[in-house]
Design a protein around this motif. Structure first.
Motif, PDB file in Angstrom:
ATOM      1  N   SER A 132       0.838  -1.202   0.000  1.00 49.83           N
ATOM      2  CA  SER A 132       0.000   0.000   0.000  1.00 49.83           C
ATOM      3  C   SER A 132       0.874   1.254   0.000  1.00 49.83           C
ATOM      4  O   SER A 132       2.049   1.221   0.390  1.00 49.83           O
ATOM      5  N   LEU A 133       0.289   2.350  -0.425  1.00 50.73           N
ATOM      6  CA  LEU A 133       0.996   3.629  -0.391  1.00 50.73           C
ATOM      7  C   LEU A 133       1.407   3.966   1.041  1.00 50.73           C
ATOM      8  O   LEU A 133       2.520   4.439   1.269  1.00 50.73           O
ATOM      9  N   ASP A 134       0.540   3.719   2.009  1.00 50.36           N
ATOM     10  CA  ASP A 134       0.887   3.984   3.414  1.00 50.36           C
ATOM     11  C   ASP A 134       2.083   3.156   3.859  1.00 50.36           C
ATOM     12  O   ASP A 134       2.971   3.658   4.553  1.00 50.36           O
ATOM     13  N   ALA A 135       2.122   1.880   3.467  1.00 47.37           N
ATOM     14  CA  ALA A 135       3.251   1.017   3.839  1.00 47.37           C
ATOM     15  C   ALA A 135       4.540   1.491   3.170  1.00 47.37           C
ATOM     16  O   ALA A 135       5.615   1.451   3.778  1.00 47.37           O
ATOM     17  N   ALA A 136       4.435   1.960   1.926  1.00 48.92           N
ATOM     18  CA  ALA A 136       5.616   2.487   1.231  1.00 48.92           C
ATOM     19  C   ALA A 136       6.109   3.768   1.893  1.00 48.92           C
ATOM     20  O   ALA A 136       7.319   3.989   2.023  1.00 48.92           O
ATOM     21  N   THR A 137       5.186   4.615   2.333  1.00 50.64           N
ATOM     22  CA  THR A 137       5.554   5.849   3.033  1.00 50.64           C
ATOM     23  C   THR A 137       6.258   5.524   4.347  1.00 50.64           C
ATOM     24  O   THR A 137       7.274   6.140   4.688  1.00 50.64           O
ATOM     25  N   ASP A 138       5.746   4.540   5.072  1.00 52.18           N
ATOM     26  CA  ASP A 138       6.411   4.083   6.309  1.00 52.18           C
ATOM     27  C   ASP A 138       7.789   3.498   6.003  1.00 52.18           C
ATOM     28  O   ASP A 138       8.741   3.705   6.754  1.00 52.18           O
ATOM     29  N   ALA A 139       7.897   2.770   4.887  1.00 53.12           N
ATOM     30  CA  ALA A 139       9.189   2.197   4.492  1.00 53.12           C
ATOM     31  C   ALA A 139      10.196   3.305   4.198  1.00 53.12           C
ATOM     32  O   ALA A 139      11.377   3.197   4.549  1.00 53.12           O
ATOM     33  N   ALA A 140       9.742   4.389   3.577  1.00 47.70           N
ATOM     34  CA  ALA A 140      10.639   5.518   3.303  1.00 47.70           C
ATOM     35  C   ALA A 140      11.097   6.152   4.611  1.00 47.70           C
ATOM     36  O   ALA A 140      12.264   6.519   4.757  1.00 47.70           O
ATOM     37  N   ARG A 141      10.193   6.270   5.585  1.00 47.72           N
ATOM     38  CA  ARG A 141      10.581   6.795   6.908  1.00 47.72           C
ATOM     39  C   ARG A 141      11.640   5.880   7.534  1.00 47.72           C
ATOM     40  O   ARG A 141      12.662   6.350   8.036  1.00 47.72           O
ATOM     41  N   ASP A 142      11.412   4.581   7.473  1.00 49.51           N
ATOM     42  CA  ASP A 142      12.373   3.638   8.050  1.00 49.51           C
ATOM     43  C   ASP A 142      13.694   3.643   7.282  1.00 49.51           C
ATOM     44  O   ASP A 142      14.753   3.375   7.859  1.00 49.51           O
ATOM     45  N   THR A 143      13.635   3.970   6.008  1.00 54.10           N
ATOM     46  CA  THR A 143      14.856   4.109   5.217  1.00 54.10           C
ATOM     47  C   THR A 143      15.675   5.298   5.716  1.00 54.10           C
ATOM     48  O   THR A 143      16.913   5.237   5.753  1.00 54.10           O
ATOM     49  N   ALA A 144      15.004   6.367   6.135  1.00 55.84           N
ATOM     50  CA  ALA A 144      15.728   7.511   6.712  1.00 55.84           C
ATOM     51  C   ALA A 144      16.521   7.071   7.940  1.00 55.84           C
ATOM     52  O   ALA A 144      17.665   7.503   8.135  1.00 55.84           O
ATOM     53  N   LEU A 145      15.955   6.192   8.743  1.00 56.02           N
ATOM     54  CA  LEU A 145      16.672   5.685   9.924  1.00 56.02           C
ATOM     55  C   LEU A 145      17.889   4.868   9.508  1.00 56.02           C
ATOM     56  O   LEU A 145      18.961   4.975  10.123  1.00 56.02           O
ATOM     57  N   ALA A 146      17.745   4.057   8.461  1.00 60.39           N
ATOM     58  CA  ALA A 146      18.882   3.276   7.960  1.00 60.39           C
ATOM     59  C   ALA A 146      19.986   4.204   7.461  1.00 60.39           C
ATOM     60  O   ALA A 146      21.173   3.995   7.752  1.00 60.39           O
ATOM     61  N   VAL A 147      19.601   5.246   6.735  1.00 56.64           N
ATOM     62  CA  VAL A 147      20.578   6.224   6.251  1.00 56.64           C
ATOM     63  C   VAL A 147      21.270   6.903   7.427  1.00 56.64           C
ATOM     64  O   VAL A 147      22.503   7.017   7.461  1.00 56.64           O
ATOM     65  N   LEU A 148      20.505   7.331   8.417  1.00 54.21           N
ATOM     66  CA  LEU A 148      21.100   7.998   9.584  1.00 54.21           C
ATOM     67  C   LEU A 148      22.056   7.069  10.324  1.00 54.21           C
ATOM     68  O   LEU A 148      23.102   7.516  10.803  1.00 54.21           O
ATOM     69  N   GLY A 149      21.730   5.791  10.412  1.00 57.17           N
ATOM     70  CA  GLY A 149      22.640   4.839  11.047  1.00 57.17           C
ATOM     71  C   GLY A 149      23.958   4.752  10.302  1.00 57.17           C
ATOM     72  O   GLY A 149      25.036   4.802  10.908  1.00 57.17           O
ATOM     73  N   SER A 150      23.895   4.645   8.988  1.00 59.49           N
ATOM     74  CA  SER A 150      25.122   4.567   8.183  1.00 59.49           C
ATOM     75  C   SER A 150      25.927   5.856   8.262  1.00 59.49           C
ATOM     76  O   SER A 150      27.158   5.825   8.393  1.00 59.49           O
ATOM     77  N   VAL A 151      25.252   6.984   8.182  1.00 51.14           N
ATOM     78  CA  VAL A 151      25.950   8.271   8.248  1.00 51.14           C
ATOM     79  C   VAL A 151      26.588   8.444   9.625  1.00 51.14           C
ATOM     80  O   VAL A 151      27.739   8.894   9.734  1.00 51.14           O
ATOM     81  N   SER A 152      25.894   8.075  10.668  1.00 48.13           N
ATOM     82  CA  SER A 152      26.447   8.172  12.024  1.00 48.13           C
ATOM     83  C   SER A 152      27.732   7.364  12.161  1.00 48.13           C
ATOM     84  O   SER A 152      28.721   7.839  12.725  1.00 48.13           O
ATOM     85  N   ARG A 153      27.728   6.152  11.617  1.00 48.57           N
ATOM     86  CA  ARG A 153      28.949   5.321  11.682  1.00 48.57           C
ATOM     87  C   ARG A 153      30.091   5.965  10.888  1.00 48.57           C
ATOM     88  O   ARG A 153      31.248   5.851  11.259  1.00 48.57           O
ATOM     89  N   ALA A 154      29.757   6.657   9.795  1.00 46.69           N
ATOM     90  CA  ALA A 154      30.779   7.246   8.931  1.00 46.69           C
ATOM     91  C   ALA A 154      31.358   8.542   9.486  1.00 46.69           C
ATOM     92  O   ALA A 154      32.556   8.810   9.322  1.00 46.69           O
ATOM     93  N   ILE A 155      30.531   9.362  10.130  1.00 47.70           N
ATOM     94  CA  ILE A 155      31.015  10.684  10.567  1.00 47.70           C
ATOM     95  C   ILE A 155      31.113  10.818  12.077  1.00 47.70           C
ATOM     96  O   ILE A 155      31.620  11.821  12.571  1.00 47.70           O
ATOM     97  N   GLY A 156      30.617   9.826  12.819  1.00 51.31           N
ATOM     98  CA  GLY A 156      30.789   9.814  14.269  1.00 51.31           C
ATOM     99  C   GLY A 156      29.727  10.535  15.067  1.00 51.31           C
ATOM    100  O   GLY A 156      29.426  10.129  16.182  1.00 51.31           O
ATOM    101  N   ASP A 157      29.139  11.588  14.529  1.00 49.68           N
ATOM    102  CA  ASP A 157      28.156  12.370  15.287  1.00 49.68           C
ATOM    103  C   ASP A 157      27.233  13.060  14.291  1.00 49.68           C
ATOM    104  O   ASP A 157      27.683  13.878  13.479  1.00 49.68           O
ATOM    105  N   LEU A 158      25.948  12.739  14.361  1.00 51.22           N
ATOM    106  CA  LEU A 158      24.982  13.328  13.425  1.00 51.22           C
ATOM    107  C   LEU A 158      24.838  14.832  13.596  1.00 51.22           C
ATOM    108  O   LEU A 158      24.347  15.515  12.694  1.00 51.22           O
ATOM    109  N   ASP A 159      25.289  15.375  14.722  1.00 53.37           N
ATOM    110  CA  ASP A 159      25.260  16.828  14.921  1.00 53.37           C
ATOM    111  C   ASP A 159      26.213  17.543  13.965  1.00 53.37           C
ATOM    112  O   ASP A 159      26.113  18.768  13.798  1.00 53.37           O
ATOM    113  N   ARG A 160      27.124  16.822  13.335  1.00 55.86           N
ATOM    114  CA  ARG A 160      28.030  17.422  12.352  1.00 55.86           C
ATOM    115  C   ARG A 160      27.326  17.784  11.057  1.00 55.86           C
ATOM    116  O   ARG A 160      27.867  18.536  10.242  1.00 55.86           O
TER     117      ARG A 160
END
Length: 160
Positions: free
Chosen positions: A64-92
């Motif tokens: 469903s479109l709602d499930a895809a929208t939720d998946a995109a939100r969860d993808t943002a969390l995956a991206v933030l996890g990877s970026v955090s590991r790469a730069i050490g602090d998301l506040d950067r």
């Protein structure tokens, strides 16, 4: 660590490093940092252990479109996890520059922008409009890797 605290307040947890499915190998970097630029490869939703979370399939016939929208939100969390590991602090992160989202879309599906809003809305909620506002593309695709419903990549600017 303000961003991590904000995520915690919102009830979100960043997943561990992405784990390839059985028989698959990742031969690229999830995040590449060059100077003050952070280039983020295409991510999909992940479970806390880093494995793919789904949903899998085409929107809207299988997902469903709602499930895809939720998946995109969860993808943002995956991206933030990877970026955090790469730069050490998301506040950067000083600016989200571009976001490119792809939706595993049925022929004629025109609401890809709505689906990828799940990603953008979370970034804006966590970082605010000053840092979180970004240019964006949201495309429909006939198929996505491993049958994911959404895949999102990004370019970010960092301080220091």
């Amino acid at each position: 660590m303000q961003i991590e605290r904000r995520l915690e307040e919102l009830g979100f947890t960043l997943p561990s490093e992405a784990q390839p499915p059985e028989g698959f190998e990742f031969s690229f970097e999830w995040v590449r940092v060059r100077g003050n630029r952070v280039y983020v490869s295409g991510h999909s939703p992940q479970l806390p252990d880093g494995s793919l979370a789904g949903p899998f399939g085409a929107v809207p016939s299988e997902i469903s479109l709602d499930a895809a929208t939720d998946a995109a939100r969860d993808t943002a969390l995956a991206v933030l996890g990877s970026v955090s590991r790469a730069i050490g602090d998301l506040d950067r992160i000083s600016a989200w520059l571009t976001v490119t989202g792809s939706v595993n879309a049925d022929h004629g599906f025109t609401q890809t922008t709505t689906a990828i809003n799940g990603f953008s809305d979370l970034i804006l909620q966590v970082f605010g409009p000053e840092i979180g506002a970004h240019a964006r593309t949201a495309l429909g695709a006939a198929a996505l890797p491993m049958n994911n419903s959404v895949v999102v990549s990004a370019e970010i600017e960092i301080d220091g």
